[in-house]
Design a protein around this motif. Structure first.
Motif, PDB file in Angstrom:
ATOM      1  N   ASN A 299       0.788  -1.398  -0.018  1.00  8.88           N
ATOM      2  CA  ASN A 299       0.075   0.001  -0.100  1.00  8.88           C
ATOM      3  C   ASN A 299       0.972   1.473  -0.150  1.00  8.88           C
ATOM      4  OD1 ASN A 299      -2.467  -1.277   0.076  1.00  8.88           O
ATOM      5  ND2 ASN A 299      -2.654  -1.380   2.209  1.00  8.88           N
ATOM      6  N   ALA A 300       1.946   1.004   0.665  1.00  9.03           N
ATOM      7  CA  ALA A 300       2.774   2.453   0.865  1.00  9.03           C
ATOM      8  C   ALA A 300       3.316   2.746  -0.627  1.00  9.03           C
ATOM      9  CB  ALA A 300       3.850   2.052   1.863  1.00  9.03           C
ATOM     10  N   VAL A 301       3.787   1.592  -1.105  1.00  4.87           N
ATOM     11  CA  VAL A 301       4.615   1.539  -2.350  1.00  4.87           C
ATOM     12  C   VAL A 301       3.686   2.272  -3.669  1.00  4.87           C
ATOM     13  CG1 VAL A 301       5.537   0.576  -4.438  1.00  4.87           C
ATOM     14  CG2 VAL A 301       6.135  -0.292  -1.941  1.00  4.87           C
ATOM     15  N   ARG A 302       2.340   1.691  -3.394  1.00  4.85           N
ATOM     16  CA  ARG A 302       1.392   2.225  -4.430  1.00  4.85           C
ATOM     17  C   ARG A 302       1.066   3.631  -4.184  1.00  4.85           C
ATOM     18  NH1 ARG A 302      -1.769  -1.661  -3.879  1.00  4.85           N
ATOM     19  NH2 ARG A 302      -2.839  -0.962  -2.344  1.00  4.85           N
ATOM     20  N   THR A 303       0.861   3.843  -2.923  1.00  3.73           N
ATOM     21  CA  THR A 303       0.415   5.392  -2.442  1.00  3.73           C
ATOM     22  C   THR A 303       1.517   6.334  -2.797  1.00  3.73           C
ATOM     23  OG1 THR A 303      -1.254   4.730  -0.840  1.00  3.73           O
ATOM     24  CG2 THR A 303      -0.569   6.834  -0.765  1.00  3.73           C
ATOM     25  N   ALA A 304       2.501   5.928  -2.428  1.00  2.02           N
ATOM     26  CA  ALA A 304       3.723   6.679  -2.999  1.00  2.02           C
ATOM     27  C   ALA A 304       3.962   7.292  -4.291  1.00  2.02           C
ATOM     28  CB  ALA A 304       5.168   6.149  -2.138  1.00  2.02           C
ATOM     29  N   LEU A 305       3.863   6.206  -5.196  1.00  2.00           N
ATOM     30  CA  LEU A 305       3.845   6.228  -6.486  1.00  2.00           C
ATOM     31  C   LEU A 305       2.874   7.328  -7.151  1.00  2.00           C
ATOM     32  CD1 LEU A 305       4.636   2.706  -7.686  1.00  2.00           C
ATOM     33  CD2 LEU A 305       6.387   4.822  -7.677  1.00  2.00           C
ATOM     34  N   SER A 306       1.677   7.006  -6.444  1.00  2.00           N
ATOM     35  CA  SER A 306       0.592   7.959  -6.851  1.00  2.00           C
ATOM     36  C   SER A 306       0.705   9.427  -6.348  1.00  2.00           C
ATOM     37  CB  SER A 306      -0.897   7.441  -6.367  1.00  2.00           C
ATOM     38  OG  SER A 306      -1.151   5.994  -6.924  1.00  2.00           O
ATOM     39  N   PHE A 307       1.327   9.457  -5.063  1.00  2.01           N
ATOM     40  CA  PHE A 307       1.691  10.810  -4.493  1.00  2.01           C
ATOM     41  C   PHE A 307       2.590  11.557  -5.418  1.00  2.01           C
ATOM     42  CE2 PHE A 307       4.196  13.504  -1.952  1.00  2.01           C
ATOM     43  CZ  PHE A 307       3.229  13.992  -0.988  1.00  2.01           C
ATOM     44  N   VAL A 308       3.852  10.753  -5.781  1.00  2.00           N
ATOM     45  CA  VAL A 308       4.879  11.374  -6.757  1.00  2.00           C
ATOM     46  C   VAL A 308       3.942  12.034  -7.986  1.00  2.00           C
ATOM     47  CG1 VAL A 308       6.884  11.080  -7.884  1.00  2.00           C
ATOM     48  CG2 VAL A 308       6.482  10.367  -5.820  1.00  2.00           C
ATOM     49  N   ALA A 309       3.009  11.084  -8.441  1.00  2.00           N
ATOM     50  CA  ALA A 309       2.407  11.443  -9.866  1.00  2.00           C
ATOM     51  C   ALA A 309       1.278  12.693  -9.693  1.00  2.00           C
ATOM     52  CB  ALA A 309       1.813  10.357 -10.149  1.00  2.00           C
ATOM     53  N   GLU A 310       0.893  12.651  -8.504  1.00  2.00           N
ATOM     54  CA  GLU A 310      -0.077  13.909  -8.354  1.00  2.00           C
ATOM     55  C   GLU A 310       0.485  15.248  -8.070  1.00  2.00           C
ATOM     56  OE1 GLU A 310      -3.931  15.749  -7.803  1.00  2.00           O
ATOM     57  OE2 GLU A 310      -3.336  13.486  -8.748  1.00  2.00           O
ATOM     58  N   ALA A 311       1.631  15.000  -7.407  1.00  2.00           N
ATOM     59  CA  ALA A 311       2.449  16.274  -7.308  1.00  2.00           C
ATOM     60  C   ALA A 311       3.171  16.745  -8.739  1.00  2.00           C
ATOM     61  CB  ALA A 311       3.930  15.969  -6.232  1.00  2.00           C
ATOM     62  N   GLY A 312       3.389  15.926  -9.336  1.00  2.00           N
ATOM     63  CA  GLY A 312       3.987  16.312 -10.666  1.00  2.00           C
ATOM     64  C   GLY A 312       2.782  16.938 -11.428  1.00  2.00           C
ATOM     65  N   ARG A 313       1.641  16.130 -11.404  1.00  2.00           N
ATOM     66  CA  ARG A 313       0.457  16.744 -11.942  1.00  2.00           C
ATOM     67  C   ARG A 313       0.142  18.152 -11.800  1.00  2.00           C
ATOM     68  NH1 ARG A 313      -2.753  12.969 -10.653  1.00  2.00           N
ATOM     69  NH2 ARG A 313      -2.300  11.546 -12.490  1.00  2.00           N
ATOM     70  N   GLU A 314       0.199  18.370 -10.443  1.00  2.00           N
ATOM     71  CA  GLU A 314       0.001  19.833 -10.003  1.00  2.00           C
ATOM     72  C   GLU A 314       0.973  20.742 -10.588  1.00  2.00           C
ATOM     73  OE1 GLU A 314      -0.824  23.366  -8.444  1.00  2.00           O
ATOM     74  OE2 GLU A 314      -2.115  21.723  -8.721  1.00  2.00           O
ATOM     75  N   ILE A 315       2.265  20.448 -10.495  1.00  2.00           N
ATOM     76  CA  ILE A 315       3.079  21.352 -11.033  1.00  2.00           C
ATOM     77  C   ILE A 315       3.011  21.491 -12.511  1.00  2.00           C
ATOM     78  CG2 ILE A 315       5.773  21.596 -11.336  1.00  2.00           C
ATOM     79  CD1 ILE A 315       6.214  19.791  -9.151  1.00  2.00           C
ATOM     80  N   GLY A 316       2.662  20.441 -13.443  1.00  2.00           N
ATOM     81  CA  GLY A 316       2.551  20.579 -14.493  1.00  2.00           C
ATOM     82  C   GLY A 316       1.259  21.436 -14.890  1.00  2.00           C
ATOM     83  N   GLN A 317       0.046  21.263 -14.050  1.00  2.00           N
ATOM     84  CA  GLN A 317      -1.100  22.387 -14.281  1.00  2.00           C
ATOM     85  C   GLN A 317      -1.064  23.497 -13.870  1.00  2.00           C
ATOM     86  OE1 GLN A 317      -3.918  19.839 -11.941  1.00  2.00           O
ATOM     87  NE2 GLN A 317      -4.433  18.371 -13.636  1.00  2.00           N
ATOM     88  N   SER A 318      -0.418  23.654 -12.925  1.00  2.00           N
ATOM     89  CA  SER A 318       0.012  25.243 -12.491  1.00  2.00           C
ATOM     90  C   SER A 318       0.732  25.934 -13.361  1.00  2.00           C
ATOM     91  CB  SER A 318       0.565  25.239 -11.002  1.00  2.00           C
ATOM     92  OG  SER A 318       1.980  24.600 -11.062  1.00  2.00           O
ATOM     93  N   THR A 319       1.932  25.383 -14.021  1.00  2.00           N
ATOM     94  CA  THR A 319       2.776  25.924 -15.027  1.00  2.00           C
ATOM     95  C   THR A 319       1.870  26.149 -16.325  1.00  2.00           C
ATOM     96  OG1 THR A 319       4.710  24.669 -14.099  1.00  2.00           O
ATOM     97  CG2 THR A 319       4.897  25.329 -16.161  1.00  2.00           C
ATOM     98  N   ARG A 320       1.201  25.089 -16.630  1.00  2.00           N
ATOM     99  CA  ARG A 320       0.489  25.490 -17.781  1.00  2.00           C
ATOM    100  C   ARG A 320      -0.521  26.718 -17.672  1.00  2.00           C
ATOM    101  NH1 ARG A 320      -1.226  20.694 -18.554  1.00  2.00           N
ATOM    102  NH2 ARG A 320      -3.060  20.688 -17.351  1.00  2.00           N
ATOM    103  N   ALA A 321      -1.193  26.898 -16.420  1.00  2.00           N
ATOM    104  CA  ALA A 321      -2.088  28.009 -16.176  1.00  2.00           C
ATOM    105  C   ALA A 321      -1.503  29.270 -16.172  1.00  2.00           C
ATOM    106  CB  ALA A 321      -2.658  27.828 -14.658  1.00  2.00           C
ATOM    107  N   ARG A 322      -0.068  29.315 -15.737  1.00  2.00           N
ATOM    108  CA  ARG A 322       0.540  30.402 -15.810  1.00  2.00           C
ATOM    109  C   ARG A 322       1.171  30.850 -17.081  1.00  2.00           C
ATOM    110  NH1 ARG A 322       3.780  28.613 -12.166  1.00  2.00           N
ATOM    111  NH2 ARG A 322       5.609  28.088 -13.206  1.00  2.00           N
ATOM    112  N   LEU A 323       1.634  29.865 -17.831  1.00  2.00           N
ATOM    113  CA  LEU A 323       2.063  30.135 -19.221  1.00  2.00           C
ATOM    114  C   LEU A 323       0.929  30.843 -19.945  1.00  2.00           C
ATOM    115  CD1 LEU A 323       4.356  27.205 -19.857  1.00  2.00           C
ATOM    116  CD2 LEU A 323       5.138  29.541 -19.252  1.00  2.00           C
ATOM    117  N   ARG A 324      -0.416  30.160 -19.816  1.00  2.00           N
ATOM    118  CA  ARG A 324      -1.334  30.782 -20.553  1.00  2.00           C
ATOM    119  C   ARG A 324      -2.100  31.879 -19.861  1.00  2.00           C
ATOM    120  NH1 ARG A 324      -4.664  24.982 -21.444  1.00  2.00           N
ATOM    121  NH2 ARG A 324      -3.266  24.094 -22.724  1.00  2.00           N
ATOM    122  N   LYS A 325      -1.487  32.364 -18.942  1.00  2.00           N
ATOM    123  CA  LYS A 325      -1.971  33.599 -18.040  1.00  2.00           C
ATOM    124  C   LYS A 325      -3.566  33.575 -17.939  1.00  2.00           C
ATOM    125  CE  LYS A 325       1.478  36.750 -20.131  1.00  2.00           C
ATOM    126  NZ  LYS A 325       1.786  37.861 -20.983  1.00  2.00           N
TER     127      LYS A 325
END
Length: 694
Positions: free
Chosen positions: A322-348
């Motif tokens: 469970n820890a492994v699965r959740t950790a991988l999803s945790f990293v993926a979600e943090a990366g998803r947020e960084i990508g989404q916020s960067t896209r929102a900033r670039l698109r102003k």
């Protein structure tokens, strides 16, 4: 041993061998990839020897994990949740190093950091393989669930009753219209199936969707306290100042939550919705449940092992996979947020708030770790046959605050929440008693830019300017700040000079300004009672006029010595709360129920000296948050006041046709009624099995 038992034993042995084989292959592959992990002596060994070494290592690691892991995690139960999640990997790596030392061949070794990686991968692969094999065998899957249920029920307790249990799942912050739109878009197929709205089926609906109306304080603290304990009296906002104790109460602060729960229990006269064999998971309050995990109100003081706040983390992390699965999803979600916020900033994109710093990790915790742990706790409660379970899933609310309540970011969260509902529904089919699943929300969210983004100053800056107190230079330069300072000088009959502030009251009169979404609260701490309009005007003659006439503010509530409570608006509007139904005045655009909500809040002992509700545009539902949120809730205006209740048709209707469901306390009464219906006539076990199969 009968033929059926022999078949099950052979099937179980086959799955164990298969998992062992896959783990062995995984270890061989990792040994070939990772330079610091080897399964042979420095002089080299034959392929057979290496394979035997890998098989022995995988077998010993599997046995150690099964025997030692639950004990290790239980010993670390007092460790904070996030730290425990990280320790899981290091403990798992330590078990692998021990397994390599115990390997009879004596040829295997790994660097400590490599052992962490190898152990994590092997745990994930073994868990996935075992789960896949069990799912392919329906009987085995059912037996596995029942074994988990038996394990939960150990201790000599009474047999599980055949009456219906009830699971209440709170989708934090999901408004009625947001849910309906997600169903229409096909984002939530499980909810669509329950409502009979799926295009690929012709099944009859099993649930009804009912909107309800929050109190003025449309936020989790007030709503959940009312839903779970039957009273949210004297909760004017998410945070407020109490003059008698000289403390700021914050609903998500453990000490405040405990005190609010104590007050609610005392006023309601009962311990809560879940007092009879109930479980509270991931909530602010316990609801009187005997089993509580991840509950904020018990996060302080002495706790028994049965009510420890972090106990749910043990149940989840006791399986390292469970820890492994959740950790991988945790990293993926943090990366998803960084990508989404960067896209929102670039698109102003506008509106937009800052989403850097620790926020990607906070979002990942709310949308991954909290969800996984709470869902695991709920499934465990169902398998244990508990009568009532109430759980809060906060994922949508957290993302909507920063991304807005509508859009691609939140749609993805809704889709994942729907999958969690599907999982819980699937587990219900294997529970030892029939379950009814009720889904509800505590409030919605209203879109809109922040007050500061639109006007260049905060509500606190505006209040200070209206009081004639110094404000930051950036606020003085704004149009609103300049107008407020001019109003103060005019009210005090002082000439307008450019040399600085002309009126500086004693520091003891400085107000405390707090924000709860688009609801602001202004309190004067040196006055022991709730100040009246007349007292405020005498002390700060320009303050109420400055606030009421500001374009970003919808209305104010203050106490009047002459009229009782009064609502103030622009252009001198002043309506006593007793006349709001006939003459809504500034409340006209805030929809039905606004007058009733304001009147009720006026009766609270800890209502602030000045209650400030932001501007609201009825055309698009936008409000202006006094916090840095582009999806907000806490006051009146828009979708934040319209959550939902999704209930099985087998339960009585929440309210009669043509009636409205108003306030969290009324929702509590509805849920109590449903629990009474569930505890009604016994359901024969044969019929219960048929109902689950249907």
């Amino acid at each position: 041993m009968g033929e059926g038992r022999w078949r099950r034993a052979v099937s179980q042995a086959g799955r164990s061998v298969a998992v062992w084989g896959v783990s062995t292959v995984t270890m061989l592959v990792l040994a070939g990839i990772l330079p610091d992990f080897r399964l042979q002596s420095p002089d080299g060994d034959s392929a057979t020897t290496i394979a035997v070494t890998a098989a022995a290592g995988a077998g010993v690691f599997g046995v150690l994990s099964a025997l030692a892991w639950p004990l290790l995690v239980r010993l670390l139960l007092l460790v904070p949740a996030l730290v425990l999640g990280l320790l899981v990997f290091f403990l798992n790596g330590s078990l692998l190093l021990l397994a390599l030392r115990l390997n009879p061949s004596g040829q295997s070794e790994a660097a400590p950091e490599t052992a962490v990686i190898v152990a994590a991968v092997m745990s994930a692969v073994a868990s996935a393989t075992g789960g896949a094999l069990a799912v392919r065998d329906d009987d085995a899957y059912r037996r596995r669930l029942y074994r988990l249920a038996d394990r939960r029920r150990r201790g000599g307790g009474p047999a599980c009753p055949a009456t219906h249990g009830t699971v209440f799942l709170q989708l934090d912050g999901v408004g009625h219209d947001v849910l309906a739109a997600a169903v229409a878009k096909g984002l939530m197929p499980t909810v669509a199936k329950w409502l009979g709205a799926r295009q690929d089926t012709v099944a009859r609906p099993t649930h009804r969707l009912t909107p309800w109306r929050t109190d003025w304080s449309s936020q989790t603290g007030a709503s959940q306290l009312g839903i779970l304990h039957g009273s949210n009296f004297d909760v004017p906002a998410f945070r407020w100042y109490e003059k008698d104790s000289r403390e700021v109460m914050v609903c998500n602060r453990p000490t405040s939550a405990a005190e609010l729960q104590r007050r609610a229990v005392e006023r309601a006269g009962h311990t809560g919705l879940l007092h009879a064999d109930g479980a509270s998971r991931g909530n602010l309050f316990g609801g009187g449940a005997g089993e509580q995990a991840l509950v904020l109100s018990i996060a302080v003081g002495r706790r028994s092992s049965a009510t420890r706040s972090r106990a749910g983390y043990f149940a989840y992390f006791s399986d390292p996979a469970n820890a492994v699965r959740t950790a991988l999803s945790f990293v993926a979600e943090a990366g998803r947020e960084i990508g989404q916020s960067t896209r929102a900033r670039l698109r102003k994109q506008r509106p937009r708030v800052a989403r850097g710093g620790l926020y990607p990790f906070i979002r990942a915790f709310a949308t991954v770790v909290e969800r996984d742990v709470v869902v695991a706790a709920v499934t465990g409660d169902m398998l244990a046959g508990r009568s009532a379970v109430y759980a809060d899933l906060v994922a949508y609310d957290e993302v909507a605050h920063h991304s807005g309540p509508l859009g691609r970011d939140t749609e993805q969260v809704l889709a994942r929440l729907d999958r969690a509902l599907a999982l819980i529904e699937n587990v219900a089919e294997h529970a030892p008693r029939p379950y009814r699943i009720v889904v509800l929300s505590d409030h919605g969210q209203s879109p809109g830019e922040t007050f500061r983004a639109r006007y260049g100053l905060t509500l606190g800056d505006l209040v200070r300017a209206g009081c004639g107190l110094p404000v930051p230079r950036r606020a003085r330069r704004t149009h609103s700040g300049a107008e407020a300072r001019a109003a103060v000088r005019a009210a005090l009959r002082r000439p307008v000079e450019e040399g600085g502030e002309q009126h500086r009251p004693s520091p003891r009169s400085e107000p405390i300004v707090l924000a709860s979404g688009n609801l602001g609260l202004v309190s004067f701490p040196d006055v022991p009672h709730r100040m009246s309009k007349e007292e405020i005007d005498a002390r700060h003659p320009a303050l109420l006029t400055t606030l009421a006439n500001h374009p970003g503010i919808g209305f104010l509530l203050v106490r009047s010595e002459e009229h009782g409570g009064v609502v103030l608006g622009a252009y001198g509007a002043q309506i006593p709360v007793g006349r709001l139904d006939e003459e809504p005045g500034p409340l006209a655009g805030f929809g039905p129920g606004a007058a009733e909500a304001v009147r009720r809040t006026h009766t609270f002992p800890h209502t602030a000296d000045i209650m400030v509700n932001s501007f609201h545009d009825p055309a698009d539902g936008e409000v202006l948050a006094f916090e840095e949120q582009i999806g907000s809730h806490g006051g009146l205006g828009g979708a934040q006041s319209k959550p939902f209740l999704l209930s099985p048709l087998a339960l009585s209707a929440p309210v009669a046709d043509g009636e409205d469901l108003i306030g969290a306390e009324q929702v509590h009464r509805v849920l109590r009624r449903w629990l009474g219906e569930a505890a009604g006539p016994q359901v024969p076990r044969e019929r219960a099995s048929e109902e689950r199969a249907a």
